[in-house]
Design an enzyme around this catalytic site. Structure first.
Site, mmCIF file in Angstrom:
data_model
loop_
_atom_site.group_PDB
_atom_site.id
_atom_site.type_symbol
_atom_site.label_atom_id
_atom_site.label_comp_id
_atom_site.label_asym_id
_atom_site.label_seq_id
_atom_site.Cartn_x
_atom_site.Cartn_y
_atom_site.Cartn_z
ATOM 1 C CG HIS A 59 -1.988 1.019 1.213
ATOM 2 N ND1 HIS A 59 -3.229 0.793 1.775
ATOM 3 C CD2 HIS A 59 -2.057 2.278 0.703
ATOM 4 C CE1 HIS A 59 -3.996 1.866 1.611
ATOM 5 N NE2 HIS A 59 -3.291 2.784 0.960
ATOM 6 C CG HIS A 61 -0.930 6.794 -1.815
ATOM 7 N ND1 HIS A 61 -2.179 6.727 -2.393
ATOM 8 C CD2 HIS A 61 -1.070 6.283 -0.564
ATOM 9 C CE1 HIS A 61 -3.037 6.196 -1.537
ATOM 10 N NE2 HIS A 61 -2.382 5.912 -0.415
ATOM 11 N NE ARG A 63 1.103 11.419 -2.973
ATOM 12 C CZ ARG A 63 0.021 11.231 -2.245
ATOM 13 N NH1 ARG A 63 -1.087 10.793 -2.830
ATOM 14 N NH2 ARG A 63 0.030 11.472 -0.954
ATOM 15 C CG ASN A 93 -4.444 8.131 -4.779
ATOM 16 O OD1 ASN A 93 -3.507 7.382 -5.021
ATOM 17 N ND2 ASN A 93 -4.517 8.853 -3.674
ATOM 18 C CG ASP A 307 -1.787 4.831 3.696
ATOM 19 O OD1 ASP A 307 -1.795 5.038 2.459
ATOM 20 O OD2 ASP A 307 -2.648 5.311 4.464
ATOM 21 C CG HIS A 311 1.035 15.194 1.140
ATOM 22 N ND1 HIS A 311 0.148 15.205 0.093
ATOM 23 C CD2 HIS A 311 0.506 14.350 2.066
ATOM 24 C CE1 HIS A 311 -0.878 14.413 0.366
ATOM 25 N NE2 HIS A 311 -0.679 13.874 1.558
#
Length: 423
Positions: A59, A61, A63, A93, A307, A311
């Protein structure tokens, strides 16, 4: 008899000093350490170091495409391989959303370009619905054929239970699991703060643990009714643990993950309004931490996941209520979870199951269990080395972690994938 091409000498595995023999990118043998000579083999001295199978993260991200200023596939995989990971699953996503084989193909191409001589393996997770809108099923067969390892709507869980049922049924035909982010979409979605005493003191909008548990209950009942597998993402609270334990006793085909931050932090970390502590689902209570640790030991929780949600600094450096949820975790997950072993809260066997065996078996990914013929994916680990987690020591573009500035213990010294040294 096949002769070894690589020998890792005098490394520690399960408390014993061993020699690890590798040939043709695969494990040849793990044997008690000796001074035997291996003509033509590269010998790596590893005395005092542990040898561990490479980790798998189900899991993340990464980006890309669309948000490369936060992270891109190359930087994410670099953080992964330095953090001890060989297999990385990344959520859909992106922009455009990974809801078709064109996007899947491009993500895999970027992964190959980042490590043209071979590196950590990328396994995209396809969108369950088109555009993650929860209105129309995505072409899952097409994406499975392109290389998606699972399907999920992740941070935008499907509200419509009938559509979710059809998604599970359709997905089962691909042989890939559905991963669900369990969050009632009407109970303060993505608040990033647990509803309770701390949220009241801080005056922050918050989400109760029942928002997670209610969706867990729906998914478990659906999985039982359909007799299909469901994988539950980032479980964070006792209520969810109790429901999963109940379902497993009933024979429901369910697996579940939790993350390092849910085991090492509580909602008390939010004092001071540090936006790096804002994550979805939110940090919970000490009682929830206790329940999660017990659930790992008894097998209710099957695996770890980071996860990993990087950012940019300017996105987190705002008022707490306006900051996005997420913690950058690939750089630090190994050291953080190893601390639970060092402190006696988890066993070494728990650690290996949670990071290697269970995720690989659940998602049908390459697994090194140090048996003959397994992929030679492993790293040498110094459990005593101390290092500071900061911008200079992190390979991810995302520096947003509540553990930033802390001194961690245990670090990857070198990492081999398919028998080749990558780090």
């Amino acid at each position: 008899m096949t002769h070894p091409e690589l020998v890792i000498r005098k490394a520690v595995w399960k408390g014993e000093e061993v020699d690890l023999l590798v040939a043709d990118g695969k494990i040849l043998e793990v044997k008690p350490s000796s001074d035997e000579m291996y003509e033509g083999a590269e010998i790596v001295a590893a005395k005092g170091l542990m040898v561990m199978p490479s980790l798998t993260d189900v899991h993340t991200h990464l980006r890309e495409p669309g948000f490369e200023y936060k992270e891109d596939i190359a930087s994410g995989l670099k953080a992964a391989v330095h953090g001890g990971f060989s297999n990385i699953m990344c959520m859909a996503n992106t922009d455009p959303v990974n809801d078709n084989s064109v996007v899947t193909d491009e993500m895999l191409r970027k992964a190959r370009a980042a490590f043209p001589e071979g590196g950590p393996r990328l396994f995209p997770i396809g969108a369950l619905t088109k555009g993650l809108k929860g209105e129309e099923l995505a072409p899952m067969h097409e994406m499975a054929d392109a290389g998606c390892a699972a399907f999920s709507n992740d941070g935008l869980p499907v509200k419509n239970s009938e559509l979710f049922r059809r998604a599970m049924e359709y997905c089962s035909d691909t042989g890939k699991p559905v991963i669900d982010h369990c969050e009632d979409p009407y109970l303060a979605p993505a608040a990033g703060v647990n509803e309770g005493e701390v949220s009241s003191v801080l005056g922050l909008a918050a989400q109760p643990d029942v928002a997670e548990a209610a969706q867990v209950a729906r998914d478990l009942l659906m999985a039982e009714y359909l007799d299909l597998h469901i994988h539950l993402a980032h479980i964070s609270c006792r209520k969810s643990v109790d429901l999963i334990a109940w379902a497993k006793k009933r024979g429901v085909k369910v697996t579940a993950e939790t993350c390092p931050h849910y085991l090492l932090l509580t909602e008390e970390a939010l004092h001071g309004y540090n936006s790096d502590t804002k994550v979805n689902p939110p940090l919970r209570t000490a009682d929830d931490v206790k329940a999660l640790l017990a659930a790992i030991k008894d097998g209710t929780i099957d695996m770890f996941a980071t996860d990993h949600a990087p950012h940019a600094a300017h996105e987190k450096e705002v008022e707490f209520m306006h900051a996005p949820c997420g913690i950058s975790g690939l750089d630090s997950a190994l050291s953080l979870t190893w601390s639970l072993v060092a402190d006696g809260k988890l066993s070494f066997d728990d650690f290996i199951r949670m990071w290697t065996t269970a995720p690989c078996e659940t998602f049908n990914l390459p697994l090194n269990s140090f048996k003959k013929g397994d992929p030679a994916d492993f790293f040498l680990f110094d459990p005593s080395e101390e290092w500071v987690l900061d911008a200079s020591s992190m390979h991810s573009k995302g520096k947003n972690t509540p553990f930033r500035g802390q001194t961690l213990k245990g670090r990857v010294i070198s990492h081999f994938l398919s028998g080749k040294k990558i780090v």
